[in-house]
Design a protein around this motif. Structure first.
Motif, PDB file in Angstrom:
ATOM      1  N   PHE A 169      -2.418   5.663  -7.291  1.00 46.15           N
ATOM      2  CA  PHE A 169      -2.556   3.921  -7.421  1.00 46.15           C
ATOM      3  C   PHE A 169      -1.484   2.737  -8.449  1.00 46.15           C
ATOM      4  O   PHE A 169      -1.066   1.869  -7.853  1.00 46.15           O
ATOM      5  CB  PHE A 169      -3.816   3.886  -7.642  1.00 46.15           C
ATOM      6  N   LYS A 171       1.473   3.296  -8.817  1.00 44.22           N
ATOM      7  CA  LYS A 171       2.737   3.554  -8.554  1.00 44.22           C
ATOM      8  C   LYS A 171       3.093   2.620  -6.963  1.00 44.22           C
ATOM      9  O   LYS A 171       4.048   1.445  -6.835  1.00 44.22           O
ATOM     10  CB  LYS A 171       3.085   4.496  -8.028  1.00 44.22           C
ATOM     11  N   THR A 172       1.723   1.827  -6.931  1.00 41.41           N
ATOM     12  CA  THR A 172       1.883   1.322  -5.613  1.00 41.41           C
ATOM     13  C   THR A 172       1.761  -0.877  -6.576  1.00 41.41           C
ATOM     14  O   THR A 172       1.914  -1.595  -5.565  1.00 41.41           O
ATOM     15  CB  THR A 172       0.253   1.083  -5.540  1.00 41.41           C
ATOM     16  N   SER A 173       1.838  -0.701  -7.572  1.00 41.56           N
ATOM     17  CA  SER A 173       2.542  -1.824  -8.198  1.00 41.56           C
ATOM     18  C   SER A 173       3.872  -2.365  -9.442  1.00 41.56           C
ATOM     19  O   SER A 173       3.971  -1.158  -9.722  1.00 41.56           O
ATOM     20  CB  SER A 173       1.013  -2.489  -9.745  1.00 41.56           C
ATOM     21  N   THR A 177       3.990  -7.556  -8.642  1.00 45.56           N
ATOM     22  CA  THR A 177       2.432  -7.537  -8.437  1.00 45.56           C
ATOM     23  C   THR A 177       1.415  -7.407  -9.544  1.00 45.56           C
ATOM     24  O   THR A 177       1.228  -7.531 -10.600  1.00 45.56           O
ATOM     25  CB  THR A 177       2.551  -6.106  -7.420  1.00 45.56           C
ATOM     26  N   GLN A 233      -2.325  -8.207  -5.152  1.00 42.52           N
ATOM     27  CA  GLN A 233      -2.471  -6.638  -4.471  1.00 42.52           C
ATOM     28  C   GLN A 233      -4.270  -6.582  -4.660  1.00 42.52           C
ATOM     29  O   GLN A 233      -4.807  -6.508  -3.500  1.00 42.52           O
ATOM     30  CB  GLN A 233      -2.304  -5.918  -5.578  1.00 42.52           C
ATOM     31  N   SER A 265      -0.909  -9.026   2.230  1.00 45.18           N
ATOM     32  CA  SER A 265       0.011  -7.680   1.239  1.00 45.18           C
ATOM     33  C   SER A 265      -1.373  -7.456   0.636  1.00 45.18           C
ATOM     34  O   SER A 265      -1.605  -6.277  -0.074  1.00 45.18           O
ATOM     35  CB  SER A 265       0.854  -7.325   0.539  1.00 45.18           C
TER      36      SER A 265
END
Length: 504
Positions: A169, A171-173, A177, A233, A265
């Motif tokens: 989770f 790593k999605t930022s 972001t 996000q 997104s």
């Protein structure tokens, strides 16, 4: 078991040393009563010395604790420890002082183990993430938490798998972001334990003024997001209780939020609905229409007697009705918050609450240990009317009962934070089934992502990826001040964002 002393001395006047020593005294309920109070000992003295570093550069600290009994006889206890190679010098000094004193109280004075040992900070998982980045495995981190921080094995085995669970989770930022937080600082009533900067819902005139200022605040934040090329996000509408707004004001507010910040997104759009007496079918329809993905329902307890005692104007049955209405509307995820350690409750009350809550099948359950803050009416009532709270031992039993029900639902902890003055020296822990993790909760607790704060009492937290630091600006907690000085708070946020992102 409390320890009462008349006077306390410390051989170091540095503020940070005084702070960490007093944290240990608070942890073990050492009370400084002064010369007029009843005391077990005349004086407690703490002496810390830094000895010669080891050849490989590790810090060595010797701590001495002296207790003088009522006849003036002294007892001396000493502990000495060496720091780790992978910690900063200052952090090593502070940790070793706390650890030495902790072991003196535990081993020499017979005090009970604290579940979190000397881990006093709000976000204990940040230490775990640092060790993960250093290449340590799960077993090694669990062992080191116990050795370096005197953390119990139970708590170590709770937060280490949690930190590994958070990795995909986080790593999605990236640097561009962000999440957006909107603070709606109103509630229908003020709960007995509450210390949050919320206001009883005002009349239409004041609400119109608030909406005008909030719109100005949102527009400035929207412009900043566009200027720096951010991607939103997560959106989180909190408070207070946002759903305490009348239906038309709520719809206006949520439409502004959606139009200004929701993007293709955006993965998560959360609204704190909080209390059943604040929800209506109209608000549920507004949330569904505007693609809200998570709603927080916060019964705190399903015991009618406790709800009345803490100043809530709803029943357990109202919670059930609200939950079913949200499910029928198709809200993808429903969170439920509960508080352990409420006045007059026992572990059996918590067992009954968990039976009722888990029967509903929520996606996410957050267990809060009651944090008794100076600003709450409960703190005043305890002092003036001797309101009784469950003991630390009973609160810990409550936690064991609640976690057993959570695990039975197939949920696992995925985020955690701590506060001062928490019942049982426990924590607030969010648990959910796989796939129902709250992205915003993970990002804000691990301080891995910039959060743009809008509205009353909101905080903007900007991650400086170059300096590896977080910098903050705060909107006023007081509503009158926020409304009056909105231009100043917008400028503070703009200046902070420019300081960090203007160089990129």
């Amino acid at each position: 078991m409390a320890l009462r002393i008349k006077t306390f001395t410390l051989n170091n006047k540095k503020e940070i040393i005084s702070k960490i020593v007093r944290e240990v005294l608070v942890l073990f309920k050492v009370e400084i009563v002064g010369r007029r109070g009843e005391a077990d000992y005349l004086q407690l003295s703490v002496i810390n010395h830094r000895l010669k570093d080891t050849k490989d550069g590790r810090v060595v600290i010797e701590s001495k604790l002296m207790l003088f009994d009522r006849e003036g006889h002294a007892r001396l206890f000493t502990q000495r420890r060496t720091g780790a190679l992978d910690e900063r010098e200052g952090a090593s000094v502070n940790r070793l002082i706390k650890l030495n004193l902790y072991h003196i109280f535990r081993e020499e004075l017979g005090m009970p183990q604290a579940p979190w040992g000397i881990l006093h900070g709000v976000r204990p998982t940040k230490i775990v993430h640092r060790w993960i980045r250093g290449g340590m495995d799960e077993a090694g981190i669990i062992e080191r938490l116990q050795e370096d921080y005197a953390c119990s094995e139970e708590k170590a085995r709770e937060i280490v798998p949690m930190a590994f669970r958070q990795l995909p989770f986080l790593k999605t930022s990236d640097e561009k972001t962000v999440s957006v937080y909107i603070g709606i600082p109103f509630c229908l009533t003020r709960c007995l334990y509450c210390s949050f900067p919320s206001n009883i819902l005002p009349g239409d005139k004041k609400l119109h003024q608030f909406m005008d200022v909030l719109k100005k605040d949102m527009t400035a934040a929207k412009d900043a997001i566009s200027h720096y090329g951010f991607h939103v996000q997560n959106i989180y509408v909190g408070g207070g209780t946002p759903t305490s707004l009348p239906d038309d004001f709520f719809a206006e507010m949520l439409e502004m939020v959606y139009n200004d910040f929701h993007e293709p997104s955006t993965v998560e759009f959360t609204v704190e609905a909080g209390r059943p007496d604040s929800i209506t079918q109209g608000k549920i329809e507004t949330m569904k229409r505007l693609h809200v993905t998570r709603v927080s329902v916060n019964p705190q307890t399903m015991q009618a007697k406790t709800l009345h005692r803490i100043g809530r104007q709803h029943t357990p049955e109202d919670v059930v009705k609200m939950f079913h209405a949200l499910r029928e509307a198709g809200i993808p995820h429903i969170n439920m918050d509960l508080i352990l350690g409420l006045p007059g409750e026992t572990a059996e009350d918590v067992r009954d609450t968990m039976e009722k809550v888990t029967a509903l099948g929520p996606d996410d359950i957050t267990l809060h240990a009651l944090a008794l803050k100076r600003g709450s009416r409960l703190k005043l009532l305890m002092e003036e009317q001797h309101v009784e709270l469950p003991s630390d031992e009973e609160t810990r039993r409550m936690s064991e009962v609640a976690m057993a029900y959570v695990r039975k639902l197939g949920m696992r902890p995925y985020y955690l934070y701590r506060q001062g003055y928490m019942s049982g020296d426990l924590e607030n822990v969010g648990c959910c089934r796989d796939g129902a993790e709250g992205m915003y909760n993970i990002q804000i607790m691990e301080e891995h992502q910039t959060i743009i704060g809008i509205g009353g009492a909101a905080s903007t937290k900007v991650v400086d990826f170059r300096q590896k630091r977080m910098k903050s600006s705060f909107n006023a907690k007081d509503l009158v001040t926020y409304l009056r000085d909105i231009d100043m708070y917008i400028e503070k946020r703009r200046s902070l964002l420019d300081e960090v992102y203007g160089k990129s």
